[in-house]
Design an enzyme around this catalytic site. Structure first.
Site, PDB file in Angstrom:
ATOM      1  N   CYS A 160      59.005  38.591  18.032  1.00  0.00           N
ATOM      2  CA  CYS A 160      59.888  38.551  19.195  1.00  0.00           C
ATOM      3  C   CYS A 160      60.571  39.886  19.484  1.00  0.00           C
ATOM      4  O   CYS A 160      61.157  40.068  20.547  1.00  0.00           O
ATOM      5  CB  CYS A 160      60.936  37.457  19.016  1.00  0.00           C
TER       6      CYS A 160
ATOM      7  N   HIS B  77      66.221  38.847  24.079  1.00  0.00           N
ATOM      8  CA  HIS B  77      65.162  37.885  23.759  1.00  0.00           C
ATOM      9  C   HIS B  77      65.636  36.462  24.005  1.00  0.00           C
ATOM     10  O   HIS B  77      66.705  36.053  23.556  1.00  0.00           O
ATOM     11  CB  HIS B  77      64.720  38.055  22.304  1.00  0.00           C
TER      12      HIS B  77
ATOM     13  N   ASN C  37      60.948  29.972  25.044  1.00  0.00           N
ATOM     14  CA  ASN C  37      60.829  31.167  24.208  1.00  0.00           C
ATOM     15  C   ASN C  37      59.408  31.700  24.306  1.00  0.00           C
ATOM     16  O   ASN C  37      58.474  31.084  23.791  1.00  0.00           O
ATOM     17  CB  ASN C  37      61.189  30.804  22.757  1.00  0.00           C
TER      18      ASN C  37
END
Length: 348
Positions: free
Chosen positions: A117, A273, A303
């Site tokens: 990520c 993020h 996500n």
């Protein structure tokens, strides 16, 4: 340490690719024991995108890259470097050269970078170094992941979180505007492009979030055995990842802002993020900034790993909420553990 003779590196084009169809929380309730009433308050997610089986990470990456190049008014043949940040490539040897071929960017060197990520932020930082040294002039950074192909769809603690997507930026070195990235002494001179970079990693937390490979022993010949890899689905300790994020992320943002000589209040957009809305809210509270300055696309996309940062940036630019001359902060955090922050001024 960089010197004041280094060129400014500007972010000049952005693109995003979100596949169809959408998978809604109500759809998930038909797969596992969950509901929109449980998912939404805890995550801020209502739906996520799923890449059709016949398409690949390369397809997503190429679509986002094409948009970024068009916005930057840069022809693929003008690219010197392509970095693909991904953890879900179907080709373990790397997919960046396939993206290069799809774009027709025959002059560019291309390679993959894996940092989960945080991948996009690490890749932008890496490209910046190539451009500042003068080795290359233009770079394309793409983050793309198909996490839907890595989750256990019977695990309701993880399958509700992840979606597929890609985002891309074009970076240019500007020798007319010089800067010293990441040093306190340069504050009065730094005005444009990438203003500061802070990167961190802590391998002692690697077990908190992983996408691993199991090794199965198989007989090969006689008494000799060979190990064979088999992919495991994503595993995550959500509670511990949350604790890590709400402490480490605001700290690294503050350090990157300090190095750039910029106050938190002066930033128009924080592109963090997109893991959980509670994390985004906690970061805004810690920085004492208006939560409206922290971009959120979680509700629509979930996500999307490293791609979530450029997807959020592209969303704000498309809506006119962020534009040329605005100050922004890009932040990634996740598996590794890894985390990083980049302060920048958008556009040429």
């Amino acid at each position: 340490m960089p010197s004041d003779s280094l060129p400014t590196v500007r972010l000049v084009g952005i693109g995003a690719a979100l596949p169809n169809p959408c998978l809604h929380n109500d759809d998930l309730s038909q797969i596992v024991e969950t509901s929109d009433e449980w998912i939404w308050p805890r995550t801020g997610i209502r739906e996520r995108r799923i890449l059709p089986p016949q398409l690949s990470v390369v397809d997503l990456a190429s679509q986002a890259a094409t948009q970024a190049l068009a916005q930057a008014q840069v022809h693929p043949q003008e690219l010197d470097l392509i970095l693909l940040a991904t953890s879900t490539s179907a080709d373990r040897f790397g997919s960046a050269p396939q993206v290069q071929a799809a774009l027709g960017a025959t002059r560019a060197v291309a390679f993959d970078l894996t940092a989960a990520c945080t991948g996009f932020v690490f890749a932008v930082a890496t490209a910046t170094q190539f451009l500042q040294t003068g080795l290359y002039r233009r770079a394309l950074v793409v983050a793309a992941d198909v996490l839907s192909r890595t989750v256990d769809w019977t695990d309701r603690t993880t399958c509700v979180l992840f979606g597929d997507g890609a985002g891309a930026v074009v970076l240019e070195a500007d020798t007319a505007g010089r800067s010293e990235v990441g040093t306190r002494a340069s504050m009065p001179q730094v005005q444009q492009g990438i203003l500061s970079i802070e990167l961190r990693s802590d391998g002692t937390g690697s077990e908190l979030l992983s996408l691993g490979m199991e090794t199965e022993a198989r007989p090969l010949v006689g008494s000799l055995e060979v190990g064979q890899y088999r992919c495991r689905p994503i595993t995550m300790n959500g509670r511990e990842v949350y604790k890590f994020a709400v402490n480490a992320v605001p700290e690294i943002i503050e350090k990157s802002l300090f190095r750039a000589g910029i106050s938190a209040e002066a930033v128009q957009g924080y592109f963090v993020h997109q893991a959980n809305q509670r994390i985004l809210d906690a970061i805004a509270k810690r920085l004492e900034v208006d939560p409206e300055r922290v971009a959120s696309v979680l509700e629509r996309y979930g996500n999307t790993s490293g791609a979530s940062v450029p997807i959020a940036l592209a969303d704000w630019i498309e809506k006119g909420r962020f534009g040329p001359g605005d100050l922004g902060v890009m932040v990634g955090f996740g598996a590794g553990l890894t985390w990083g922050s980049i302060v920048f001024r958008w556009g040429k």
